[in-house]
Motif scaffolding. Structure first.
Motif, short mmCIF file in Angstrom:
data_model
loop_
_atom_site.label_atom_id
_atom_site.label_comp_id
_atom_site.label_asym_id
_atom_site.label_seq_id
_atom_site.Cartn_x
_atom_site.Cartn_y
_atom_site.Cartn_z
N ILE A 158 0.83 -1.20 0.00
CA ILE A 158 0.00 0.00 0.00
C ILE A 158 0.86 1.25 0.00
O ILE A 158 0.60 2.21 -0.74
CB ILE A 158 -0.97 -0.01 1.20
N ASN A 159 1.92 1.25 0.81
CA ASN A 159 2.77 2.45 0.89
C ASN A 159 3.71 2.58 -0.30
O ASN A 159 4.04 3.69 -0.71
CB ASN A 159 3.54 2.44 2.21
N MET A 160 4.15 1.46 -0.87
CA MET A 160 4.93 1.52 -2.12
C MET A 160 4.06 2.06 -3.25
O MET A 160 4.52 2.84 -4.10
CB MET A 160 5.48 0.13 -2.44
N ASN A 161 2.79 1.65 -3.26
CA ASN A 161 1.85 2.15 -4.25
C ASN A 161 1.63 3.66 -4.06
O ASN A 161 1.64 4.44 -5.02
CB ASN A 161 0.51 1.41 -4.10
N LYS A 162 1.47 4.06 -2.80
CA LYS A 162 1.24 5.48 -2.50
C LYS A 162 2.44 6.33 -2.91
O LYS A 162 2.28 7.42 -3.47
CB LYS A 162 0.98 5.63 -1.00
N LEU A 163 3.64 5.83 -2.66
CA LEU A 163 4.85 6.55 -3.03
C LEU A 163 4.98 6.66 -4.55
O LEU A 163 5.32 7.73 -5.08
CB LEU A 163 6.07 5.83 -2.45
N THR A 164 4.70 5.59 -5.26
CA THR A 164 4.78 5.61 -6.72
C THR A 164 3.74 6.55 -7.31
O THR A 164 4.02 7.31 -8.24
CB THR A 164 4.58 4.19 -7.29
N THR A 165 2.53 6.52 -6.78
CA THR A 165 1.47 7.42 -7.25
C THR A 165 1.86 8.88 -7.04
O THR A 165 1.67 9.73 -7.92
CB THR A 165 0.15 7.12 -6.53
N SER A 166 2.43 9.18 -5.87
CA SER A 166 2.88 10.54 -5.58
C SER A 166 3.94 10.99 -6.57
O SER A 166 3.93 12.13 -7.05
CB SER A 166 3.42 10.61 -4.15
N SER A 167 4.84 10.09 -6.93
CA SER A 167 5.91 10.43 -7.88
C SER A 167 5.34 10.68 -9.27
O SER A 167 5.82 11.54 -10.01
CB SER A 167 6.94 9.30 -7.93
N LEU A 168 4.30 9.93 -9.64
CA LEU A 168 3.67 10.14 -10.95
C LEU A 168 3.05 11.53 -11.06
O LEU A 168 3.12 12.18 -12.10
CB LEU A 168 2.60 9.08 -11.20
N TYR A 169 2.43 11.98 -9.97
CA TYR A 169 1.83 13.31 -9.98
C TYR A 169 2.88 14.40 -10.13
O TYR A 169 2.60 15.49 -10.64
CB TYR A 169 1.04 13.54 -8.69
N ASN A 170 4.10 14.11 -9.68
CA ASN A 170 5.18 15.11 -9.74
C ASN A 170 6.13 14.86 -10.91
O ASN A 170 7.26 15.32 -10.90
CB ASN A 170 5.96 15.09 -8.43
N CYS A 171 5.64 14.13 -11.91
CA CYS A 171 6.52 13.71 -13.01
C CYS A 171 5.92 14.07 -14.37
O CYS A 171 5.49 13.20 -15.11
CB CYS A 171 6.77 12.21 -12.93
N PRO A 172 5.88 15.37 -14.71
CA PRO A 172 5.39 15.74 -16.04
C PRO A 172 6.42 15.39 -17.10
O PRO A 172 7.59 15.21 -16.77
CB PRO A 172 5.21 17.27 -15.92
N PRO A 173 6.07 15.30 -18.39
CA PRO A 173 4.69 15.45 -18.89
C PRO A 173 3.84 14.21 -18.62
O PRO A 173 4.38 13.11 -18.48
CB PRO A 173 4.90 15.65 -20.40
N HIS A 174 2.53 14.38 -18.55
CA HIS A 174 1.65 13.29 -18.15
C HIS A 174 1.45 12.25 -19.25
O HIS A 174 0.87 11.19 -18.99
CB HIS A 174 0.30 13.85 -17.69
N ASP A 175 1.88 12.53 -20.48
CA ASP A 175 1.79 11.53 -21.54
C ASP A 175 3.10 10.76 -21.71
O ASP A 175 3.29 10.05 -22.69
CB ASP A 175 1.39 12.17 -22.87
N ARG A 176 4.01 10.92 -20.76
CA ARG A 176 5.28 10.20 -20.79
C ARG A 176 5.03 8.69 -20.72
O ARG A 176 4.18 8.23 -19.96
CB ARG A 176 6.15 10.64 -19.61
N LYS A 177 5.76 7.91 -21.47
CA LYS A 177 5.58 6.46 -21.50
C LYS A 177 6.35 5.79 -20.37
O LYS A 177 7.50 6.12 -20.11
CB LYS A 177 6.02 5.89 -22.85
N ILE A 178 5.69 4.86 -19.70
CA ILE A 178 6.29 4.10 -18.61
C ILE A 178 6.33 2.63 -19.03
O ILE A 178 5.30 2.05 -19.41
CB ILE A 178 5.47 4.23 -17.31
N GLU A 179 7.48 2.01 -18.98
CA GLU A 179 7.61 0.61 -19.40
C GLU A 179 7.56 -0.34 -18.21
O GLU A 179 8.22 -0.12 -17.19
CB GLU A 179 8.93 0.41 -20.16
#
Length: 232
Positions: A158-179
Motif C-alpha cells: 500500500i505504501n509503495m503504491n502510495k509513493l509511486t502514485t505521488s511520484s507520478l503526480y510530480n513527473c510531467p509530462p503526463h503523456d510520458r511512456k512508462i515501461e
C-alpha cells in the motif's frame, strides 16, 4: 469443497462447518474463500458466550458469516485477524483499531464514508511518512519500505503504491511512456481486479466515478497495444 461453495441470500455459513477447532488460520482461509462470493458486508458483531467467541459478518442480502477464530483480545492473533478482516470489509480503520482490541463484544455498522475518513489509518499510513526520515529520494524511500522487516506485506504494498502514485503526480509530462514487463503488468491488473470487487462500496460516488473512467480508458489503451490485430 470451498471452491464450489454456493452462498444464497438469508443463509448462514460457518468456518467450523469446513474446519475443525476454530483456529485463527482456518478462519482467515475461510474468509479468503468466501469474500468474493458475497454481497458487501454492512454489519459486524463480536459475540461472546461462556465457552467461546466469534466474529459474525452480515451482508446486504442477509447472509451471516461466522468466523470462530477471530476475537478482540488486545493484540493477539485472533484480534489481528479481526482487525484485518474488518478493514478488508471496508469498515472505518480507526474504529476497527479500537473495537478489535476492546477485550469484549462489540457491534459495527456501515455508515457514510468520505474519502478523508477512509484515508486515516495509522496502522497503514505511517511507513509512507516515516520513509521521509530516511531519504528524500523516491527510490531510496521505496527500498526502505520494501526491505523493512517490521512491516506487513499489506503495509509494504500500500505504501509503495502510495509513493509511486505521488511520484507520478510530480513527473510531467503526463503523456510520458512508462515501461513495465508483461508479468509485472499482469500482477498489477490482478490486484486491480481484486480491489474493484470492493471499491464501489468503499468510496464516495464521485471518487469511484473518476477512478472508473480513467481505468476504462487505460485498460483500452493497454489492450490496443497488446492485441496487435485490433483495428483502430
Amino acid at each position: 469443497m470451498l471452491k464450489d461453495l454456493k452462498i444464497y441470500p438469508g443463509t448462514e455459513i460457518k468456518d467450523t462447518d469446513y474446519f475443525d477447532g476454530g483456529y485463527t488460520e482456518d478462519s482467515l482461509q475461510f474468509w479468503y474463500a468466501v469474500r468474493t462470493k458475497i454481497k458487501p458486508i454492512v454489519k459486524a458483531k463480536m459475540e461472546y458466550d461462556q465457552s467461546d467467541h466469534r466474529l459474525v459478518l452480515h451482508t446486504s442480502d442477509e447472509v451471516k458469516i461466522y468466523l470462530s477464530g477471530c476475537g478482540s483480545h488486545g493484540y493477539g492473533e485472533g484480534a489481528r485477524a479481526t482487525n484485518f478482516i474488518l478493514k478488508d470489509c471496508g469498515f472505518d480503520p480507526c474504529e476497527v483499531n479500537l473495537k478489535s482490541r476492546s477485550h469484549g463484544p462489540f457491534e459495527m455498522k456501515k455508515g457514510h464514508r468520505g474519502i478523508n475518513e477512509r484515508s486515516v489509518d495509522c496502522d497503514i499510513d505511517y511507513p509512507y511518512r516515516d520513509s521521509l526520515k530516511h531519504s528524500e529520494e523516491p527510490i531510496e524511500r521505496f527500498e526502505w519500505i520494501k526491505n523493512n522487516t517490521e512491516l506487513t506485506e499489506r503495509q509494504k504494498i500500500i505504501n509503495m503504491n502510495k509513493l509511486t502514485t505521488s511520484s507520478l503526480y510530480n513527473c510531467p509530462p503526463h503523456d510520458r511512456k512508462i515501461e513495465v514487463s508483461v508479468n509485472e503488468l499482469k500482477g498489477l491488473l490482478q490486484g486491480f481486479s481484486e480491489a474493484m470487487n470492493y471499491m464501489q462500496e468503499a468510496l464516495p460516488d464521485t471518487v469511484y466515478g473518476e477512478i472508473n473512467s480513467k481505468s476504462k480508458s487505460g485498460l483500452l489503451r493497454i489492450l490496443k497495444q497488446v492485441d496487435t490485430s485490433f483495428k483502430y
